[in-house]
Every structure is written in structure tokens, then in C-alpha cells.
Design a protein around this motif. Structure first.
Motif, mmCIF file in Angstrom:
data_model
loop_
_atom_site.group_PDB
_atom_site.id
_atom_site.type_symbol
_atom_site.label_atom_id
_atom_site.label_comp_id
_atom_site.label_asym_id
_atom_site.label_seq_id
_atom_site.Cartn_x
_atom_site.Cartn_y
_atom_site.Cartn_z
ATOM 1 N N ILE A 296 -8.976 -0.509 8.239
ATOM 2 C CA ILE A 296 -8.507 -0.599 6.858
ATOM 3 C C ILE A 296 -8.744 -1.991 6.294
ATOM 4 O O ILE A 296 -9.238 -2.154 5.168
ATOM 5 C CB ILE A 296 -7.013 -0.236 6.774
ATOM 6 N N TRP B 204 -10.983 -3.120 3.024
ATOM 7 C CA TRP B 204 -10.472 -3.864 1.870
ATOM 8 C C TRP B 204 -11.286 -5.131 1.630
ATOM 9 O O TRP B 204 -11.526 -5.518 0.469
ATOM 10 C CB TRP B 204 -9.002 -4.212 2.046
ATOM 11 N N LEU C 201 -4.189 -2.854 -5.277
ATOM 12 C CA LEU C 201 -4.211 -1.807 -4.261
ATOM 13 C C LEU C 201 -4.050 -2.386 -2.854
ATOM 14 O O LEU C 201 -3.420 -1.770 -1.996
ATOM 15 C CB LEU C 201 -5.508 -1.001 -4.370
ATOM 16 N N ARG D 10 -6.232 5.053 -1.511
ATOM 17 C CA ARG D 10 -6.274 3.842 -2.333
ATOM 18 C C ARG D 10 -7.684 3.260 -2.375
ATOM 19 O O ARG D 10 -8.123 2.739 -3.410
ATOM 20 C CB ARG D 10 -5.296 2.796 -1.786
ATOM 21 N N LYS E 78 -3.016 7.754 3.091
ATOM 22 C CA LYS E 78 -2.661 7.035 1.861
ATOM 23 C C LYS E 78 -3.597 5.855 1.635
ATOM 24 O O LYS E 78 -4.020 5.583 0.504
ATOM 25 C CB LYS E 78 -1.216 6.548 1.937
ATOM 26 N N SER E 79 -3.917 5.146 2.724
ATOM 27 C CA SER E 79 -4.788 3.971 2.594
ATOM 28 C C SER E 79 -6.173 4.357 2.108
ATOM 29 O O SER E 79 -6.726 3.724 1.200
ATOM 30 C CB SER E 79 -4.898 3.235 3.937
ATOM 31 N N ARG F 62 -5.530 -0.478 11.764
ATOM 32 C CA ARG F 62 -5.457 -1.576 10.803
ATOM 33 C C ARG F 62 -6.760 -2.353 10.693
ATOM 34 O O ARG F 62 -7.127 -2.797 9.602
ATOM 35 C CB ARG F 62 -4.307 -2.522 11.169
ATOM 36 N N GLU G 29 -0.362 -3.067 -2.605
ATOM 37 C CA GLU G 29 0.350 -1.788 -2.457
ATOM 38 C C GLU G 29 0.191 -1.249 -1.042
ATOM 39 O O GLU G 29 1.150 -0.753 -0.432
ATOM 40 C CB GLU G 29 -0.202 -0.783 -3.465
ATOM 41 N N ASP G 30 -1.030 -1.350 -0.504
ATOM 42 C CA ASP G 30 -1.294 -0.857 0.847
ATOM 43 C C ASP G 30 -0.500 -1.654 1.881
ATOM 44 O O ASP G 30 0.051 -1.091 2.832
ATOM 45 C CB ASP G 30 -2.787 -0.953 1.143
ATOM 46 N N ASP H 205 3.175 -0.611 1.735
ATOM 47 C CA ASP H 205 3.367 0.711 2.315
ATOM 48 C C ASP H 205 3.352 0.647 3.835
ATOM 49 O O ASP H 205 4.113 1.345 4.514
ATOM 50 C CB ASP H 205 2.271 1.656 1.807
#
Length: 245
Positions: free
Chosen positions: A172, A176, A127, A114, A110-111, A169, A130-131, A134
Motif C-alpha cells: 500500500i 501511495w 486520501l 482509495r 478500502k485502501s 502495508r 484518510e488511509d 483508517d
């Protein structure tokens, strides 16, 4: 390379992820037929059973915490024998680590989806928020929290859980930050925005254990959006600032 604007979406809503214990189960009777008339292969049946066990383990931990996890209850919920469960996952630690990996892969999918949306021009800050929701309101974070609060004598489980967290993490969050930089922000500002956003949403997730007030979370995260956009606008060129307003 053109910069990706921070779109004007201060007031857009966040759909909070479902955080009850209803991780979907699958009927034990689905292991015989795939496409009508074609019997499923043994490998497909194994994978279906394995996924069913992992989903059931996540559901039991959500209901009872790690210390309340019973492999007997997991096997009953998954619709498999205890022998079949032990065949796939010989120990409780193995079951729990595999469940974390399973949930982690779902979350990462999902990440990265996005991230691709952000590359396509979708609003980066929305986003990121949202991430964060989630992740911190989902099963993966809850189970990690339950493990963290469990008996420290199970050092193998604690070490394995930390390893799963690190490998996911950090990657991710780094991505970002890069997407934020692509909007024209300096690296240190992008890093601050991502770190603070994840910290704030993590705090909301912990607070939700005390009081479940989604409307209040919506209002506060809307305030955070406005604060971030005002802050980052001071680092953007005038043309970028107009796009972000």
C-alpha cells in the motif's frame, strides 16, 4: 500522461474511524434462510459462522487484549458452540492469525478503493491521510499492537503477525508513493511525504490511548496538510504549483 494535481483541501475534515470495541456481531439464527423460501447451502452457513467468529474474536481482543482472549467468550459472542469454533480454528493462535488476515483483507479493500479514487483525480494527500487514519485507528493495528505486547514465548503467533503486516502495508505504501509521483513530485519527496504522514498518524493513534481528543487531532493534521503542500510546491512546476495551492 497528464499529472494528477494535489487538490486544494487543506481545511477539509478527517472523519476519524470508530475505535471502540463495537465490531458488529451477527445473530446465530441467520444460518438457515437466505432468500425467502430458499435454505442456505452448507458452505454459506460455514462461511457465515466463520465470519461471525472472526468478528467476535476482534471484539474480544479490543475489550480485553490478546492475553485476555477467551475462546469460550468468543464462541458465546459469536453464537456458536465451542466445538464449532475449534472446528474452524483449532488453536488460539490459529484463531488470532485468521482474525488478522480477515481484518487485513477488509482494510486492503478500502485502501485499494482509495487508490482508484486517486487515479480518478481525487486529492492524493487527503486520501493518504484518510488511509493512514483508517489503518492506525482501526482494529487491525490495535490487535497487532496487542500481540506485540503479549508473551514472546508464542513465537509462532508473533512471526505470523509480522508476515501479515509485511505483505500488506509495504504494498500500500509503495502504491501511495507512486500516486504522489504521478502529481509531478520526485520519488524521494513522494516517499518522504508518505512515510512522514503514516508516522505522524501512527503517533496520534498511540497518543489516543492516553488522551482521546479528536478535535486536537483534526487541528494538527490540518497543520500537517499545510506544511506538506508548502513543501511540495517547491518541487512542482509553476502550473502544477497553482493547481496545488
Amino acid at each position: 500522461m497528464p499529472k494528477t494535481p494535489l487538490a486544494k483541501t487543506e481545511n477539509s475534515a478527517i472523519n476519524l474511524p470508530q475505535t471502540d470495541d463495537a465490531v458488529a456481531g451477527v445473530s446465530a439464527n441467520d444460518s438457515t434462510v437466505g432468500v425467502r423460501g430458499n435454505r442456505r447451502t452448507q458452505a454459506e452457513r460455514r462461511e457465515t459462522a466463520r465470519k461471525r467468529i472472526l468478528e467476535s474474536a476482534a471484539r474480544v481482543v479490543r475489550m480485553r487484549g490478546y492475553d485476555g482472549l477467551s475462546t469460550e467468550e468468543v464462541s458465546q459472542l459469536a453464537g456458536v458452540s465451542r466445538g464449532a469454533l475449534r472446528h474452524h480454528f483449532p488453536t488460539k493462535t490459529n484463531l488470532m492469525v485468521s482474525t488478522l488476515h480477515f481484518l487485513n483483507e477488509e482494510m486492503l479493500g478500502k485502501s485499494w478503493g482509495r487508490v482508484e479514487r486517486a487515479k480518478g483525480g481525487a486529492d492524493v494527500l487527503d486520501l493518504v491521510i484518510e488511509d493512514a487514519f483508517d489503518f492506525f485507528f482501526g482494529d487491525y493495528f490495535f490487535i497487532n499492537l496487542a500481540i506485540s505486547m503479549s508473551d514472546e514465548r508464542n513465537s509462532d503467533l508473533h512471526m505470523a503477525a509480522r508476515a501479515v503486516r509485511r505483505e500488506s502495508r509495504f504494498a500500500i505504501e509503495k502504491t501511495w508513493i507512486e500516486r504522489m509521483e504521478a502529481t509531478g513530485l520526485p520519488a524521494h519527496v513522494a516517499g518522504d511525504v508518505v512515510a512522514l504522514t503514516f508516522s505522524i498518524v501512527r503517533g496520534f493513534a498511540i497518543r489516543r490511548m492516553i488522551v482521546d481528543d479528536s478535535a486536537e487531532f483534526e487541528r494538527l493534521i490540518g497543520t500537517w496538510r499545510k506544511m506538506v503542500r508548502q513543501h511540495v510546491s517547491t518541487y512542482l512546476r509553476s502550473d502544477q504549483r497553482q493547481e496545488a495551492d
